[in-house]
Scaffold this active site. Structure first.
Site, short mmCIF file in Angstrom:
data_model
loop_
_atom_site.label_atom_id
_atom_site.label_comp_id
_atom_site.label_asym_id
_atom_site.label_seq_id
_atom_site.Cartn_x
_atom_site.Cartn_y
_atom_site.Cartn_z
CG HIS A 67 -30.27 13.64 -3.13
ND1 HIS A 67 -30.27 14.47 -4.23
CD2 HIS A 67 -29.09 13.89 -2.48
CE1 HIS A 67 -29.16 15.20 -4.25
NE2 HIS A 67 -28.42 14.86 -3.20
CE LYS A 109 -22.03 11.59 -8.24
NZ LYS A 109 -21.73 12.74 -7.42
CD GLN A 153 -19.72 19.24 1.61
OE1 GLN A 153 -20.22 19.01 2.71
NE2 GLN A 153 -19.89 18.42 0.59
CD GLN A 188 -19.70 12.52 1.01
OE1 GLN A 188 -19.34 13.63 0.65
NE2 GLN A 188 -20.95 12.13 0.86
NE ARG A 195 -20.09 20.52 -7.77
CZ ARG A 195 -19.99 20.13 -6.50
NH1 ARG A 195 -20.28 18.89 -6.19
NH2 ARG A 195 -19.61 20.95 -5.55
P1 AMP Z 1 -25.20 15.60 -1.75
O1 AMP Z 1 -26.52 16.33 -1.66
O2 AMP Z 1 -24.54 15.67 -3.08
O3 AMP Z 1 -24.30 15.94 -0.60
O4 AMP Z 1 -25.55 14.05 -1.56
C1 AMP Z 1 -26.24 13.59 -0.41
C2 AMP Z 1 -26.15 12.09 -0.38
O5 AMP Z 1 -26.76 11.55 -1.55
C3 AMP Z 1 -24.71 11.57 -0.34
O6 AMP Z 1 -24.63 10.48 0.55
C4 AMP Z 1 -24.50 11.15 -1.77
O7 AMP Z 1 -23.53 10.12 -1.91
C5 AMP Z 1 -25.87 10.64 -2.16
N1 AMP Z 1 -26.04 10.63 -3.61
C6 AMP Z 1 -25.85 11.67 -4.46
N2 AMP Z 1 -26.04 11.29 -5.75
C7 AMP Z 1 -26.32 9.96 -5.70
C8 AMP Z 1 -26.60 8.97 -6.70
N3 AMP Z 1 -26.61 9.26 -7.99
N4 AMP Z 1 -26.85 7.72 -6.28
C9 AMP Z 1 -26.82 7.39 -4.97
N5 AMP Z 1 -26.59 8.28 -3.98
C10 AMP Z 1 -26.33 9.54 -4.33
#
Ligand code: AMP
Length: 251
Positions: free
Chosen positions: A35, A147, A59, A151, A185
């Site tokens: 993030h 990642k 979601q 999406q 996760r």
């Molecule tokens: P989330 O909180 O899982 O919804 O992720 C928020 C954003 O962070 C989304 O755009 C994800 O694709 C991105 N993200 C999550 N994990 C990673 C990672 N390991 N590398 C790059 N971006 C990430």
């Protein structure tokens, strides 16, 4: 760093912003270096950076997954403050879905494949919340991680299809030292499964075909949802126990 939990307060702050460009990083919290790489890109490319933390109930296709989703807002806010973020938007689900989720964004093709085939309604929830957040924040640039590759593609396509005045910026996947893509996760994995988990990335990278990667993963104890090659990328989702991991690599 300003923190907004009400939409009305956010909107009056948004109205007063004059200097641009405005960068936006939507998240579900439980922040990790993946993030923060999006946040860093936004800080470098914009005059102001806004991060949202919203665990989007729509979601989650499994109730238990939503209930168990990690939340540590104190630690999240500390990380964002240290990074130099200007404002954090943390709306309530009741405000975001004041319509009772009567209105949705539904994509009828790519969203039905890969993760969509295994998680009914998941991408409707993702696209709907991203549309709502983009309408509220009205950023010039919005940052998403590779990642979550499917999406990212769907959000790009949605922004183009609806002529949304935002640039969707893709950021590379941030990984642990052993290659495992960072994810909120991952903290569900016990030590044994955490060690196994690194095989997901290794199998995608080393195999010559998707079916070879599937075989390797099954042999390593994964319960494979899919491995597919699509326009130059190999994408996969696989479970270790109750933990579902996704990853993708360029081929
Ligand atoms: P989330 O909180 O899982 O919804 O992720 C928020 C954003 O962070 C989304 O755009 C994800 O694709 C991105 N993200 C999550 N994990 C990673 C990672 N390991 N590398 C790059 N971006 C990430």
């Amino acid at each position: 760093m300003k923190i907004f939990t009400s939409i009305a307060q956010w909107q009056s702050f948004r109205k007063a912003i004059q200097a641009g460009p405005l960068g936006f990083v939507p998240t579900m919290g439980a922040l990790h270096p993946g993030h923060l790489s999006l946040v860093k890109a936004s800080l470098e490319q914009n005059a102001l950076t806004i991060v949202s933390i919203f665990i989007n109930p729509k979601q989650f296709d499994e109730k238990g997954d939503f209930k168990a989703y990690p939340a540590d807002f104190t630690q999240d806010l500390e990380q964002l403050e240290n990074a130099g973020v200007d404002a954090v938007f943390m709306p309530e689900a009741a405000q975001i879905y004041a319509d009772g989720y009567r209105f949705k964004v539904i994509e009828s093709d790519f969203s039905q494949r890969l993760c969509g085939a295994h998680r009914p309604g998941h991408f409707d929830g993702v696209l709907t919340v991203v549309m709502r957040l983009l309408n509220l924040v009205r950023p010039d640039n919005a940052y998403f991680g590779e990642k979550d590759y499917q999406q990212l593609q769907l959000i790009r396509d949605m922004a183009a299809a609806f002529f949304m005045p935002v640039k969707i910026v893709a950021c590379a996947t941030v990984r642990e030292a052993d290659g495992l893509a960072m994810s909120s996760r991952n903290q569900y994995l016990d030590a044994g499964r955490r060690a196994q988990a690194a095989s997901l990335y290794a199998a995608l990278k080393r195999s010559r075909t998707a079916s070879e990667a599937r075989k390797i993963l099954t042999g390593k104890g994964f319960d494979v949802d899919y491995v597919e090659d699509i326009s130059g990328r190999r994408l996969a989702a696989a479970r270790l126990g109750n933990t579902r991991l996704i990853d993708n690599v360029e081929i």
